[in-house]
Structures are given as structure tokens and as C-alpha cells.
Design an enzyme around this catalytic site. Structure first.
Site, short mmCIF file in Angstrom:
data_model
loop_
_atom_site.label_atom_id
_atom_site.label_comp_id
_atom_site.label_asym_id
_atom_site.label_seq_id
_atom_site.Cartn_x
_atom_site.Cartn_y
_atom_site.Cartn_z
N LYS A 121 0.80 -1.37 0.00
CA LYS A 121 -0.08 0.10 -0.12
C LYS A 121 0.83 1.22 -0.04
O LYS A 121 0.54 2.18 -0.68
CB LYS A 121 -0.93 0.02 1.22
N ARG A 158 -9.44 0.61 9.13
CA ARG A 158 -9.03 -0.83 9.44
C ARG A 158 -9.98 -1.63 10.30
O ARG A 158 -9.82 -2.71 10.54
CB ARG A 158 -7.72 -0.65 10.27
N ARG A 176 12.02 -5.97 4.01
CA ARG A 176 11.84 -4.72 4.34
C ARG A 176 12.48 -3.92 5.35
O ARG A 176 13.23 -3.23 5.52
CB ARG A 176 10.15 -4.12 4.51
N ARG A 226 10.07 -0.98 14.86
CA ARG A 226 9.86 -2.04 15.78
C ARG A 226 8.84 -3.13 15.72
O ARG A 226 9.03 -4.33 16.24
CB ARG A 226 9.38 -1.47 17.23
N ARG A 232 -0.03 -8.96 13.51
CA ARG A 232 -0.58 -7.81 12.80
C ARG A 232 -1.36 -8.65 11.75
O ARG A 232 -2.48 -7.83 11.33
CB ARG A 232 0.52 -7.18 12.13
N1 LIG Z 1 -6.28 2.73 11.18
C1 LIG Z 1 -5.88 2.11 12.23
N2 LIG Z 1 -6.39 1.51 13.29
C2 LIG Z 1 -5.89 1.05 14.51
N3 LIG Z 1 -4.47 0.94 14.47
C3 LIG Z 1 -3.87 1.23 13.30
C4 LIG Z 1 -4.37 2.09 12.07
N4 LIG Z 1 -3.33 2.63 11.41
C5 LIG Z 1 -2.21 2.06 12.13
N5 LIG Z 1 -2.58 1.51 13.39
C6 LIG Z 1 -1.28 1.15 14.20
O1 LIG Z 1 -0.18 1.30 13.71
C7 LIG Z 1 0.61 0.02 13.19
C8 LIG Z 1 1.33 0.35 11.83
O2 LIG Z 1 0.62 0.44 11.00
P1 LIG Z 1 0.94 0.72 9.20
O3 LIG Z 1 2.26 1.48 9.20
O4 LIG Z 1 0.05 0.99 8.64
O5 LIG Z 1 1.46 -0.93 9.08
P2 LIG Z 1 1.25 -1.88 8.15
O6 LIG Z 1 0.17 -1.51 7.05
O7 LIG Z 1 2.48 -2.30 7.38
O8 LIG Z 1 0.73 -2.96 9.23
C9 LIG Z 1 -0.62 -0.82 13.16
O9 LIG Z 1 0.01 -2.37 13.64
C10 LIG Z 1 -1.48 -0.57 14.37
O10 LIG Z 1 -0.98 -0.73 15.84
#
Ligand SMILES: Nc1ncnc2c1ncn2[C@@H]1O[C@H](COP(=O)(O)OP(=O)(O)O)[C@@H](O)[C@H]1O
Length: 193
Positions: A13, A88, A127, A140, A150
């Protein structure tokens, strides 16, 4: 143009959002980036989010919804934006619908990057290794154990969004396993209508 990119962590993304930013001159609104900035700045939201992010869990909807609500008020988002990592959960999607309705705005497309989960762990390990090689900080949560959490959060809380948007008839899917340029081309075709 207002777009949502949906897909599991590691689906690409961020890469595709960066290309859309360049082409369309609209900002990428990444809740992950916004939350990481809040953590680094030790804001009240950052302090609440840090532990959950480190363990790979989602932060509560109300926190995320409040940062997105103020972010889309910024002048640079007036003509459009790409939402990356938001919504999300179904609760966030409903909150976004209300936000957009209040502002008289509509989404142009919701694009799902479909990927084979088996390759995601490899992508995330790569990555982390690439970031390290570039001398950049490694996230982290970019390690295989946290990554599995995740992915579970994605399956349980985010995957239902494909039904949510599918029912509204606004969801488009692209093959996120294709080469990066092919994914970009597929997204361009959707955006061009
Ligand atoms: N819309 C969201 N709702 C809840 N938590 C979020 C949201 N966006 C990001 N996070 C938090 O930030 C972390 C990293 O998000 P992101 O950078 O989008 O990672 P990725 O898509 O690579 O998992 C998530 O694992 C979560 O803890």
C-alpha cells in the site's frame, strides 16, 4: 480524487500510495505514519498508542478516527487524498462514511491489494533488512513475531471491510502479487475509470 488502499500489512500500500502522490499531487494519509509521528513526539495519543503498536495490535478506533478527522481538514487534503491503513475496522469505516457525508465528500475508489499471505512474512523481513542496509531505523513492529500478530489483526478486524465495501459496490481488487509496475498500472486503470 479520494481513494482508499486496502490490504494486509506488507501488501504494498505504501509503495503504491507514494506513486499516486507523485502522479496526482494529493497527499497520502497513512495512519501508521501519523501514529508513529505521535509516538515520536510523545503526544497523548502517541503515549496511548505506543504499546499496542509495538505488539502489533490495533489502536482504539476513537484515537485513529480523531487524527484522521483533523488531518483531512488540512488545506492540502482539500482536493483529495489517499488513505493508507485507514479504515482498518468496520467501526472506522462507518466513522469515515459519516465524516465524508458531513463534508459532502465522496470516495472515488476503494482499491484492495490482494496478496498471498504466505509471502508477506518474507516481504516484511526484506523490508526490515533493506531499511537496515540503508542505515534507516527499522520499525519495531517489522519482525516476524509481531508481524504475525499484525496479520491476525488484519484477518479479524480489517478483512471484513472487503464485505463492507463490496456490499456498497465500491470495491475494486488488484493483484498485489504482480510486479510493482503492473500493480501501479492496474491502479491507474481503475482511477482513470
Ligand atoms: N487505522 C488504524 N487503526 C488502528 N491502528 C492502526 C491504524 N493504522 C495504524 N495503526 C497502528 O499502527 C501500526 C502500523 O500501521 P501501518 O504503518 O499502517 O502498518 P502496516 O500496514 O505495515 O501493518 C498498526 O499495527 C497499528 O498498531
Amino acid at each position: 480524487m479520494r481513494l482508499i488502499l486496502l490490504g494486509p500489512p506488507g501488501a504494498g500500500k505504501g509503495t503504491q500510495a507514494a506513486r499516486l502522490v507523485e502522479r496526482h499531487g494529493i497527499p497520502q494519509l497513512s495512519t501508521g505514519d501519523m501514529l508513529r509521528a505521535a509516538v515520536a513526539a510523545r503526544t497523548p495519543i502517541g503515549l496511548q498508542a505506543k504499546e499496542l503498536m509495538d505488539q502489533g495490535s490495533l489502536v482504539p478506533d476513537d484515537l485513529v478516527v480523531s487524527i484522521v478527522a483533523s488531518r483531512i481538514e488540512e488545506p492540502d487534503a482539500r482536493n483529495g487524498f489517499i488513505l493508507d491503513g485507514f479504515p482498518r475496522t468496520v467501526g472506522q469505516a462507518e466513522a469515515l462514511d459519516r465524516m465524508l457525508e458531513d463534508k459532502g465528500m465522496q470516495l472515488d475508489a476503494i482499491i484492495e491489494l490482494k496478496v498471498d499471505e504466505g509471502i508477506l512474512v518474507d516481504r516484511i523481513v526484506k523490508r526490515a533488512r533493506d531499511a537496515e542496509a540503508r542505515g534507516e531505523a527499522v520499525r519495531r513492529d517489522d519482525n516476524p513475531d509481531v508481524f504475525r500478530t499484525r496479520l491476525d489483526a488484519y484477518r479479524q478486524q480489517t478483512a471484513p471491510l472487503t464485505d463492507y465495501y463490496g456490499r456498497k459496490g465500491t470495491l475494486r481488487s488488484v493483484d498485489g502479487m504482480a510486479p510493482i509496475d503492473d500493480v501501479t498500472a492496474a491502479i491507474r486503470a481503475i482511477v482513470a475509470g
